[in-house]
Enzyme design. Structure first.
Site, PDB file in Angstrom:
ATOM      1  N   THR A  17      67.901   6.163  50.395  1.00  0.00           N
ATOM      2  CA  THR A  17      66.963   6.677  49.601  1.00  0.00           C
ATOM      3  C   THR A  17      65.867   6.745  50.742  1.00  0.00           C
ATOM      4  OG1 THR A  17      66.102   4.525  48.676  1.00  0.00           O
ATOM      5  CG2 THR A  17      67.059   5.843  47.002  1.00  0.00           C
TER       6      THR A  17
ATOM      7  N   LYS B  79      63.090  10.275  51.763  1.00  0.00           N
ATOM      8  CA  LYS B  79      61.801  10.290  52.012  1.00  0.00           C
ATOM      9  C   LYS B  79      61.469  10.900  53.242  1.00  0.00           C
ATOM     10  CE  LYS B  79      61.736   5.801  49.468  1.00  0.00           C
ATOM     11  NZ  LYS B  79      62.274   4.456  49.729  1.00  0.00           N
TER      12      LYS B  79
ATOM     13  N   HIS C 153      75.244  -0.023  42.608  1.00  0.00           N
ATOM     14  CA  HIS C 153      74.628   0.400  43.617  1.00  0.00           C
ATOM     15  C   HIS C 153      75.236  -0.127  44.916  1.00  0.00           C
ATOM     16  CE1 HIS C 153      70.616   1.323  41.880  1.00  0.00           C
ATOM     17  NE2 HIS C 153      70.847   0.501  40.915  1.00  0.00           N
TER      18      HIS C 153
ATOM     19  N   LYS D 239      65.074  -0.005  57.474  1.00  0.00           N
ATOM     20  CA  LYS D 239      65.814  -0.324  56.211  1.00  0.00           C
ATOM     21  C   LYS D 239      66.283  -1.814  56.426  1.00  0.00           C
ATOM     22  CE  LYS D 239      68.520   3.088  57.265  1.00  0.00           C
ATOM     23  NZ  LYS D 239      68.578   3.818  55.863  1.00  0.00           N
ATOM     24  N   ARG D 240      66.744  -2.346  55.544  1.00  0.00           N
ATOM     25  CA  ARG D 240      67.460  -3.744  55.869  1.00  0.00           C
ATOM     26  C   ARG D 240      68.026  -3.719  56.814  1.00  0.00           C
ATOM     27  NH1 ARG D 240      71.175  -5.053  51.508  1.00  0.00           N
ATOM     28  NH2 ARG D 240      71.242  -2.929  50.647  1.00  0.00           N
TER      29      ARG D 240
ATOM     30  N   LYS E 196      74.890  -1.112  57.761  1.00  0.00           N
ATOM     31  CA  LYS E 196      74.023  -0.008  58.274  1.00  0.00           C
ATOM     32  C   LYS E 196      73.886   0.513  59.705  1.00  0.00           C
ATOM     33  CE  LYS E 196      70.998  -1.106  54.231  1.00  0.00           C
ATOM     34  NZ  LYS E 196      70.955   0.200  53.450  1.00  0.00           N
TER      35      LYS E 196
HETATM   36  C1  F58 Z   1      70.894  -0.217  47.532  1.00  0.00           C
HETATM   37  N1  F58 Z   1      71.244  -1.448  47.568  1.00  0.00           N
HETATM   38  C2  F58 Z   1      71.998   0.656  48.299  1.00  0.00           C
HETATM   39  N2  F58 Z   1      70.529  -3.573  47.442  1.00  0.00           N
HETATM   40  O1  F58 Z   1      72.286  -0.065  49.328  1.00  0.00           O
HETATM   41  C3  F58 Z   1      71.464   1.924  48.780  1.00  0.00           C
HETATM   42  O2  F58 Z   1      72.784   2.577  49.011  1.00  0.00           O
HETATM   43  C4  F58 Z   1      71.174   2.594  47.490  1.00  0.00           C
HETATM   44  O3  F58 Z   1      70.438   3.853  47.756  1.00  0.00           O
HETATM   45  C5  F58 Z   1      69.825   1.684  46.974  1.00  0.00           C
HETATM   46  O4  F58 Z   1      70.552   0.477  46.674  1.00  0.00           O
HETATM   47  C6  F58 Z   1      69.487   2.446  45.335  1.00  0.00           C
HETATM   48  O5  F58 Z   1      70.445   2.832  44.728  1.00  0.00           O
HETATM   49  C7  F58 Z   1      70.433  -2.406  47.927  1.00  0.00           C
HETATM   50  O6  F58 Z   1      69.080  -2.000  47.976  1.00  0.00           O
HETATM   51  C8  F58 Z   1      70.028  -4.722  47.505  1.00  0.00           C
HETATM   52  O7  F58 Z   1      68.812  -4.776  47.915  1.00  0.00           O
HETATM   53  C9  F58 Z   1      70.710  -6.108  47.344  1.00  0.00           C
HETATM   54  C10 F58 Z   1      69.987  -6.810  46.086  1.00  0.00           C
HETATM   55  C11 F58 Z   1      70.705  -8.186  46.031  1.00  0.00           C
HETATM   56  C12 F58 Z   1      70.641  -8.850  47.156  1.00  0.00           C
HETATM   57  C13 F58 Z   1      71.161  -8.202  48.476  1.00  0.00           C
HETATM   58  C14 F58 Z   1      70.397  -6.854  48.442  1.00  0.00           C
END
Ligand code: F58
Length: 872
Positions: free
Chosen positions: A692, A696, A396, A584-585, A590
């Site tokens: 994602t 949405k 990811h 988003k985060r 980003k």
């Molecule tokens: C996200 N990763 C990607 N990671 O950033 C996004 O582009 C993608 O669409 C999504 O995954 C699904 O494939 C993501 O959300 C985290 O939340 C990490 C998890 C581990 C700790 C740091 C944040």
């Protein structure tokens, strides 16, 4: 390069059609699809009586005396009863499937960001209308009760929410799929904004229990072991004896996942760490009992909180423990079920698929080896073959800092036997590399699973599984050509793409009921099970009456959000302004800061010319910054400081407003997204694996303003180039800069006076009395090379914003764009993604293909048959 591989959403009637979200071709396409009716035969009167009785039996209260929380729990409890009834049937079916040895998928993820469940279950079970009507007759508004449900924050962002979307699609598609994760006592923190800055508070989502949606299955607990030492015993064959370990009980809590109108109930099994075994170990003299309370707390801390801060050693230890805890419990459970089939282990990959969602569950590879070699007595070679054929892995991220690696010492101490196994895997893998690249030490060191004192989890996942996929075409391409190029060279057949998707049932049907009703009135309800049918809306793109209704729904959704903003932030926003949203985060890549810079620039231009021809705009930003991520936390402060200045400046006559919505989570997203006009998707090209939220927003008729990155590229392909606004450096350009340098942010500072002015404002006290507040941003742009190209993309972004401004002013054009976005969102349903995973990675179709004419025998679900035809 960006062509979608599946003809999904492009089938012509007659030669193929979509069933349950899966493309069906050939003979089966013309057969009527069997749909089981939802269990919705309860009348309103029956519901009201059942509701009163339930309230009485749960709380011994009358309606008048009950609190909203009690009323919610009463409703949820009734829905739970319905689920239990269906689940019992589903479990019987599963037992039958197991007897028939149908393949099961287990989706392992350290995060599942489920969101509230009440609405979704009511919709799936076909109960919503009856409940809503019945409650209204009792003088209760369903919308009010919904707010009483806690939103379990068992995830950070996209990755966790994706896992939850997939659970929904698995059940909707009637796939035998189950989730495996951790039942954190505390979810991701609750964010509060105090003095403009983020403060973190515990997310006590279990305060009132999670009674309606979980079932504790204590009798299926398993033991997971940490620490201790491993002793070898040679007795004809070498046996590894693990001793002096800490034993933890992994107790499962099952969360039912209902399918849409199909009587399917799958299971998300979340494991909770309990210290029951510690007591036994103490009684048996295996452990030091002097401080049992502390010992108990230390064991139970494993499932205490989602992603503890791992800046410190203790945090790292805990996180690694969580990962092993989850995979060990999950795999023991799977193998226990598999053994009931009385099949040889060699058949495991035909009956079970284990999916590793990002690297957090990658320890599934060595744990499976331990279970097969140490406990089942298989040879290393046989066990390895079975493991690789059973496991698959999704990547990811390509951010180097997000690629997980564990210090070898920590790993060895915490998981001594697993360390030995990883060591052996690495040895054999390096030997394979040596055969392929004799003498190329540099390459081998670069690819080794253990190197320079670290264990590389992505490498372990790739070596130990048969499939590695990226989550958008561009992302997969970058994995193959750059980040994992060496691995792709040796295992080209293992790499594939599965562009993400989101469940249209939560993100359109449940979150935007007015739009969903309009869609159904216009094109019928086939889109609910076959989201590609949304494309039938394209014929209404220029229809004035339809456009008007679309605009009216958006306006009403904006009014709802405006009220929430007023309540939460005390800011009055105009619902006729453009709602421009970035949620988003919070992360440097980003580029919330790029959004901020545009707002600063627009504000400045409005100060200079209050009659500037811009449509009024409300900028809405939301998201959490990781606890230890300094600059992201400062970004939140920056947004709020700027909001304070802009929202109180009468000179700009309310032309722009800026709002930071605190504690962004799934529930808030469900209100924000249907109200958005503009969807800000502006990461540095190449850095966002997919995204994602972009999907949405699209589904809800927002227009994407984005860079050519991740899923945006495919959204542009689907919606049409004129229905999205893109800007900025492309991924190849960014990658070229990363490789060869050549970008100097000072050039832009000196050549673009707007950039210079804004940067100076960060540190001259205009935004905060403490001039140091945003020094880190200033330095990151000018002194640390602006690694996410914010300054570089600034001019293009401002120009793109001008295009948005222009297009919005022509409402006919704008509404047309909105309709095209909705109409082409079907391809981004997780039903499509999941069908691809099922057919191409887990090979659920093989069961169907191999059964040939025998498919009619019990045990082959209709979906297996449909998937079987998908690849023909
Ligand atoms: C996200 N990763 C990607 N990671 O950033 C996004 O582009 C993608 O669409 C999504 O995954 C699904 O494939 C993501 O959300 C985290 O939340 C990490 C998890 C581990 C700790 C740091 C944040």
């Amino acid at each position: 390069m960006y062509k979608r591989q599946q003809p999904y959403c492009q089938a012509k009637s007659g030669d193929a059609k979509h069933v349950g979200g899966v493309l069906v071709t050939g003979q089966d396409a013309n057969k009527p699809v069997e749909r089981r009716e939802p269990n919705a035969d309860m009348t309103t009167e029956q519901f009201k009586e059942a509701y009163r009785n339930k309230l009485y039996s749960l709380y011994a209260k009358t309606l008048e005396a009950a609190s909203d929380k009690e009323k919610y729990l009463t409703l949820a409890s009734l829905v739970r009863d319905e689920i239990s009834r269906t689940w019992l049937q589903a479990k019987k079916l599963r037992a039958q499937q197991q007897e028939n040895q149908e393949k099961q998928v287990y989706y392992f993820s350290i995060e599942f960001l489920l969101g509230r469940m009440l609405d979704i279950h009511m919709i799936n079970l076909g109960l919503k209308d009856t409940c809503e009507r019945g409650l209204r007759e009792l003088g209760i508004e369903l919308a009010q009760l919904r707010e009483e449900e806690e939103d379990p924050g068992l995830g950070n962002g996209g990755l966790g929410r994706l896992a939850a979307c997939y659970l929904d699609s698995m059940a909707a598609l009637e796939l035998n799929g189950h989730g495996c994760g951790i039942r954190y006592r505390y979810g991701l923190f609750e964010q509060q904004i105090i003095g403009g800055a983020q403060y973190e508070f515990p997310d006590d989502w279990l305060k009132y229990g999670y009674y309606p949606w979980e079932y504790r299955a204590a009798d299926e607990a398993v033991e997971v072991r940490f620490g201790g030492a491993v002793r070898l015993q040679a007795n004809g064959r070498i046996v590894y004896i693990h001793e002096n370990y800490e034993a933890v009980s992994a107790v499962p809590y099952d969360i039912p996942i209902t399918g849409y109108h199909n009587n399917t109930v799958n299971t998300l099994r979340l494991w909770s760490a309990e210290a029951e075994l510690a007591k036994q170990a103490c009684a048996a003299g295996q452990t030091d009992c002097r401080n049992t309370l502390q010992y108990k707390q230390s064991l139970e801390s494993i499932s205490h909180v989602l992603y503890p801060d791992d800046t410190y050693h203790e945090g790292k230890v805990l996180r690694l423990k969580q990962q092993y805890f989850m995979v060990s419990a999950g795999l023991q459970n799977i193998l226990r079920d598999f053994r009931k089939m009385n099949l040889p282990y060699a058949n495991l990959p035909d009956k079970v698929a284990v999916h590793i969602n990002d690297t957090h569950p990658a320890l599934a590879v060595p744990e499976m080896m331990r279970l097969l070699v140490d406990e089942a007595g298989l040879s290393w070679e046989d066990a390895w073959d079975i493991t690789v054929r059973t496991m698959s892995y999704t990547n990811h991220t390509i951010l180097p800092e997000a690629m997980e690696k564990w210090p070898e010492d920590l790993f060895r101490t915490l998981l001594p036997r697993i360390y030995m196994i990883v060591h052996e895997i690495n040895e054999r893998f390096c030997r394979e590399l040596w055969d392929k690249y004799p003498g190329n030490w540099e390459k081998i060191r670069h690819m080794a699973i253990i190197a320079d004192g670290y264990i590389h989890m992505a490498y372990l996942a790739i070596a130990g599984s048969h499939s590695t996929n990226g989550v958008a075409v561009l992302h997969t391409d970058i994995l193959k050509k750059e980040v994992l190029h060496d691995f792709w060279e040796i295992y080209p057949q293992r790499f594939n793409n599965k562009t993400n998707g989101v469940t249209h049932r939560r993100w359109l049907l449940a979150a935007n009921p007015k739009l969903a009703s309009l869609v159904t009135e216009t094109i019928g309800e086939a889109w609910l099970e076959d989201p590609c049918r949304l494309q039938d809306l394209t014929q209404y793109a220029d229809d004035a009456a339809f456009q008007k209704e679309i605009a009216e729904i958006k306006r009403r959704n904006k009014q709802v959000l405006a009220r929430i903003i007023q309540q939460k932030n005390g800011i009055a926003v105009d619902s006729d302004s453009i709602f421009d949203v970035q949620v988003k985060r919070i992360h440097a890549y980003k580029r919330q800061s790029l959004n901020v810079f545009h707002i600063m620039d627009l504000y400045q231009r409005l100060l200079e010319d209050p009659d500037l021809p811009v449509w009024p705009r409300t900028f809405i930003i939301g998201g959490k910054a990781a606890m230890g991520y300094y600059i992201a936390k400062r970004t939140i402060k920056l947004i709020n400081s700027l909001a304070e200045v802009i929202n109180n400046d009468k000179r700009i006559r309310d032309k722009i407003k800026l709002v930071f919505l605190a504690n962004y989570n799934v529930s808030l997203a469900e209100t924000i997204i249907p109200a958005a006009d503009v969807s800000e998707q502006i990461p540095t090209a190449s850095r966002e694996a997919c995204g994602t939220a972009n999907m949405k927003f699209m589904m809800n008729g927002a227009v994407t303003l984005g860079t050519l990155d991740g899923g945006n590229i495919e959204i542009r392909e689907a919606a049409g180039h004129s229905n999205i606004v893109t800007f900025g450096l492309t991924a190849p350009e960014v990658l070229q800069y990363y490789r060869q340098g050549g970008y100097n942010p000072w050039d832009i500072y000196h050549s673009d006076p707007r950039v210079k002015r804004m940067l100076e404002k960060l540190v001259d006290g205009s935004l905060s009395s403490d001039r140091e507040d945003f020094r880190a941003h200033y330095d990151s742009f000018l002194h640390h090379g602006d690694q996410y190209f914010v300054l570089k993309d600034f001019a293009a972004y401002v120009a793109a914003q001008e295009i948005i401004n222009g297009k919005y002013q022509d409402q006919k054009v704008w509404r047309r764009m909105c309709i095209h976005n909705i109409a082409h969102a079907g391809w981004f349903s997780s039903d499509r993604t999941f069908a691809e995973y099922a057919a191409e990675i887990w090979r659920l179709n093989e069961a169907a293909i191999s059964c040939q004419d025998g498919c009619e025998q019990p045990g082959f679900s209709p979906i297996a048959k449909r998937l079987g035809t998908m690849l023909q």
